[in-house]
Design an enzyme around this catalytic site. Structure first.
Site, PDB file in Angstrom:
ATOM      1  NE  ARG A 295      -4.219  -1.826   1.709  1.00  0.00           N
ATOM      2  CZ  ARG A 295      -4.973  -2.441   2.744  1.00  0.00           C
ATOM      3  NH1 ARG A 295      -5.125  -2.242   3.964  1.00  0.00           N
ATOM      4  NH2 ARG A 295      -5.864  -3.238   2.258  1.00  0.00           N
ATOM      5  CE1 TYR A 438      -2.108  -0.284  -7.828  1.00  0.00           C
ATOM      6  CE2 TYR A 438      -2.046  -1.700  -9.720  1.00  0.00           C
ATOM      7  CZ  TYR A 438      -1.479  -0.578  -9.229  1.00  0.00           C
ATOM      8  OH  TYR A 438      -0.350   0.167  -9.679  1.00  0.00           O
ATOM      9  CD  GLU A 439      -1.554  -4.226  -3.270  1.00  0.00           C
ATOM     10  OE1 GLU A 439      -1.914  -4.906  -2.084  1.00  0.00           O
ATOM     11  OE2 GLU A 439      -0.944  -4.795  -4.095  1.00  0.00           O
ATOM     12  N   GLY A 440      -6.499  -2.577  -2.242  1.00  0.00           N
ATOM     13  CA  GLY A 440      -7.762  -2.066  -1.553  1.00  0.00           C
ATOM     14  C   GLY A 440      -8.136  -0.417  -1.838  1.00  0.00           C
TER      15      GLY A 440
END
Lengths: 596, 249
Positions: A295, A438-440
């Site tokens: 992140r 992406y990545e949350g």
């Protein structure tokens, strides 16, 4: 396309003058990492990024990855640049020395990574996720797997992936279905299909190591029934080299808005052999080590693309002549440079303020990774870990949202020439847009910040961050020269603390409050953090100007940008405060069937 | 086994737009990115290749400059030089002073070869190599684009106006490196780490007994005249016409 020039002066200012990086490294027992050494590393990384990596960016976008007969072919130049990257040791920058890495603290990945990600974001993704996978394996894998896989992954001769998403299971990992069954040999057989797997298949290295989330036969439903497995594309042979294929295949490569050079794959696991990493049913916990690292990396992508857009905008605004500036123009010219027009200046300053401020915040978060891991004082380690926990969703979301704003503004500065492909600035927006997802997603990050980090800690993490900013305000209170900055920062900090309280009280009564407040809360917190960064810059620059430096212009520009941030961008924080106080009701009042 | 001395000058990076100080006393260097003179990088690269082929044992990088020049010497060490010498000196480096300095060090170190760039991109003087050869009273081969050992002599291909000239020089000798001699390597990260521990000696002109005076005096610095806006011509005939009108042909 404008050639990439590594912003070394800016990076050095951030590391040395704002963050005192050499002191930081001394604090964690690395006196050898002095300013001179940091600069050497940056200079050589800059040369490599400018000379070897940046020239691959345009072909990466125009040609993109190709998918033929189940094989992914990376764009022209990617493989050569990757091999040189590995050979020059850059892949091993922060890798553990035990496995052949250079053993530099994780925070080095910030500035050095920025250079490579600016040069070519798609290309850097092949090695970026490997770094996260290495961290995860180092922490959770049994020794024999570390010995077998880490030396190759640290060197970069094998790459790593994170296989989480399935078609029915994106943000909600509890829905995932990929199965893992014990095969009686101490390993597992993995069956299922994962989608959106970055670098899932490619031709850069001889093997690919997938970290796969899957369910054991007797696993409980939801997120508590997910385990993590290491699944190589080729099973290592007796010598540790790629041997038999392992039932891992690429079914498709996605066509995307941007990052065309990055292979986004559908990966099928058919009876593939996997090794359990960590405890059974505790896969998500192990994966979070990797995701938190990733992140911060994604935040860095927003910063890196925004920097490219800023560079292009400045170059264009200094050569493009259109119309007359309001206060009369330059004699002997048919029109003035657009950098003299107020509205263009507003755009350039917005870009500058967001880029340079985000750089400080992102690098600062990176330093907390080192402190959390290596500081000799356990109390400092705990504090740094907490600070990192609250800063991670802020860096991920705020900096990637800023990335979109800055790269979009960059197109606007170029006018029609920004919308056509020739200038290359539209690529920066298309590439950086994914970083908000992406990545949350950024929405999930906001929920993480408000729900889990702030409210979940009973306000303790918010008090930690607020305490840091409050201490700065106290230390700089009463200085006449800082009167445009410190009182405003202190006032905003107070308003932020109070609104946090009010949101917490409403959240205790109304389950919809957190979701409705989250994004505004994250944005508000982001603007507060950047105000802290710019106030620091103002203090440092005022002190520097008193020493009569030869490059006065640099510090004067810093002060002017700090003023612009405080007067022209920070009012956005007030809008978020107002929105927060409106509560969840206006968001929830409209019935789903009446949306139109 | 042979020792090679390489001269490494600290100059403003080639990407930087040069600004002359308003009072004409020099160019602005504060806060400006400094690098190794690109031709000196080529000189160092050639020395490294000689060592890698077993034709030399030790490479010493020498820089005359302020304390900050240690940065350029660390880069030279990271590229692969075995040790470095900083000769402390503030202000511009006069070619004659540079040649005297290299001469003094050559007398101490007795290298088989001194390689320097053919010129530095700041003053473009192209004098240090030839002056050193004269002071040291040794052969020189300037503007080298290819260098090969032949026993105890060196065969050097030189880039001259008429084409390529091949010379054979006895050792010890002075070589100046031209652009096409090689393409310098990118520094590897592990080598930057190793460079931290390599020896870097600091001395100064007085300790070496070098006379810092020079017969050349810089009177004033000024930026070149601004380039005039060009005109587009529609064909060759118009171009010829225009050149004639301007008295250029």
């Amino acid at each position: 396309m404008y050639p990439y020039r590594a912003p070394l002066r800016e990076i050095r200012f951030t590391l040395h003058e704002i963050l005192h990086a050499a002191h930081h490294y001394a604090d964690i027992g690395r006196e050898d990492l002095n300013a001179e050494f940091i600069d050497s590393v940056l200079e050589e990384a800059a040369r490599f990024a400018e000379g070897v990596v940046a020239p691959t960016n345009e072909a990466g976008d125009r040609i993109g990855v190709r998918f033929e007969d189940g094989q992914v072919i990376t764009p022209p130049g990617f493989k050569d640049a990757y091999e040189r990257f590995v050979e020059a040791g850059w892949a091993a920058l922060c890798g553990p020395e035990e496995f052949g890495g250079q053993g530099l603290p994780e925070s080095f990945g910030g500035p050095v990574g920025e250079l490579f990600v600016s040069a070519n974001m798609s290309w850097k993704m092949y090695s970026g996720l490997t770094d996260s996978a290495v961290l995860c394996l180092e922490r959770h894998a049994p020794e024999h797997l570390k010995q077998l896989y880490l030396p190759k992954m640290v060197a970069g001769t094998w790459t790593g992936t994170m296989c989480l998403t399935e078609s029915q299971s994106g943000t909600d990992l509890g829905l995932l279905r990929t199965r893992a069954e014990p095969d009686g040999e101490g390993t597992y057989r993995i069956n299922g299909t994962k989608i959106f797997i970055t670098s899932g298949e490619h031709d850069l290295t001889g093997n690919i190591v997938h970290l796969v989330l899957a369910r054991l036969p007797d696993a409980p439903a939801g997120t508590r029934g997910i385990s993590l497995f290491l699944v190589p594309k080729y099973l290592p042979d007796a010598a540790g080299e790629p041997g038999e294929p392992n039932g891992v295949s690429c079914g498709r490569v996605e066509e995307k808005m941007g990052i065309h050079g990055s292979a986004t794959c559908v990966i099928n696991f058919q009876n593939a052999r996997g090794w359990l990493i960590g405890e059974e049913n505790a896969g998500l916990k192990c994966m979070f080590v990797m995701m938190n690292h990733a992140r911060l990396w994604v935040g860095l992508q927003g910063l890196a693309q925004a920097e490219r857009s800023l560079q292009a905008s400045l170059a264009y605004a200094r050569e493009r002549r259109q119309g007359r500036a309001a206060r009369g123009g330059e004699a002997g010219t048919p029109a003035d440079l657009i950098i003299l027009h107020s509205d263009v200046r507003r755009m350039l300053l917005t870009q500058k303020a967001l880029v340079e401020g985000s750089r400080i915040l992102t690098y600062f978060a990176g330093l907390q990774m080192d402190k959390a891991a290596y500081h000799p004082d356990p109390e400092e380690r705990r504090k740094a870990g907490d600070l990192l926990a609250i800063l991670t969703p802020i860096v991920k979301s705020f900096v990637t949202d800023a990335g979109v704003e800055v790269t979009s503004t960059g197109i606007q500065v170029h006018g029609g020439h920004g919308y056509i492909r020739e200038t290359g600035v539209e690529q920066f927006l298309r590439d950086t847009r994914i970083a908000c997802i992406y990545e949350g997603t950024n929405g999930v990050q906001a929920l993480d910040l408000l729900g889990r980090k702030v409210l979940g800690s009973g306000g303790q993490l918010a008090r930690l961050l607020g305490g840091l900013i409050g201490a700065f305000c106290q230390n700089h209170a009463g200085y006449e020269e800082l009167s445009d900055y410190v009182p405003r920062l202190a006032g905003l900090l107070k308003a932020w603390s109070e609104v946090t309280e009010r949101v917490a009280q409403r959240a205790a009564r109304d389950p919809e409050e957190v979701g409705a407040a989250a994004v505004d809360y994250l944005q508000l917190t982001g603007y507060l953090c950047l105000a802290w960064c710019w106030a620091k810059v103002a203090a440092v620059s005022i002190a520097a100007l008193k020493r009569e430096p030869a490059d006065r212009g640099f510090y004067e520009a810093k002060l002017a940008t700090a003023r612009f941030y405080f007067t022209r961008l920070l009012p956005r924080a007030d809008a978020h405060l107002d929105a927060l106080d409106a509560g969840a009701e206006p968001v929830m009042a409209l019935a789903a069937e009446h949306f139109g | 086994m042979r020792k090679i001395l390489v001269g490494v000058k600290r100059v403003i990076d080639y990407n930087v737009r040069i600004r002359v100080k308003p009072d004409g006393t020099g160019v602005v260097t504060d806060g400006v990115k400094m690098s190794i003179n690109p031709f000196d990088e080529i000189a160092l690269e050639e020395a490294l290749r000689m060592r890698e082929r077993g034709e030399a044992a030790e490479i010493i990088a020498v820089c005359i400059g302020p304390d900050d020049a240690q940065q350029q010497l660390r880069t030279a060490l990271a590229m692969g030089a075995d040790r470095a010498i900083l000769v402390k000196h503030d202000g511009p480096v006069d070619p004659l002073v540079a040649a005297r300095t290299l001469h003094a060090i050559a007398q101490k170190e007795s290298p088989a070869l001194v390689i320097v760039g053919k010129q530095a991109i700041d003053d473009d003087a192209a004098q240090t190599g030839p002056m050193l050869a004269a002071l040291w009273d040794r052969p020189q081969a300037t503007f080298a684009s290819k260098v090969e050992f032949k026993g105890e002599t060196l065969v050097v291909t030189r880039e001259v106006d008429a084409g390529l000239e091949t010379d054979e020089v006895d050792l010890p000798a002075v070589i100046t490196a031209d652009l096409r001699l090689n393409e310098p390597r990118y520094v590897k990260l592990p080598d930057i780490m190793k460079a931290k521990k390599k020896p870097l000696d600091v001395t100064d002109l007085a300790s070496l007994g070098v006379d810092a005076g020079s017969p050349a005096q810089v009177v004033r610095w000024e930026p070149p005249a601004q380039r005039q806006k060009g005109v587009m011509v529609k064909d060759a005939a118009e171009l010829v016409d225009m050149l004639k009108k301007k008295g250029l042909i």
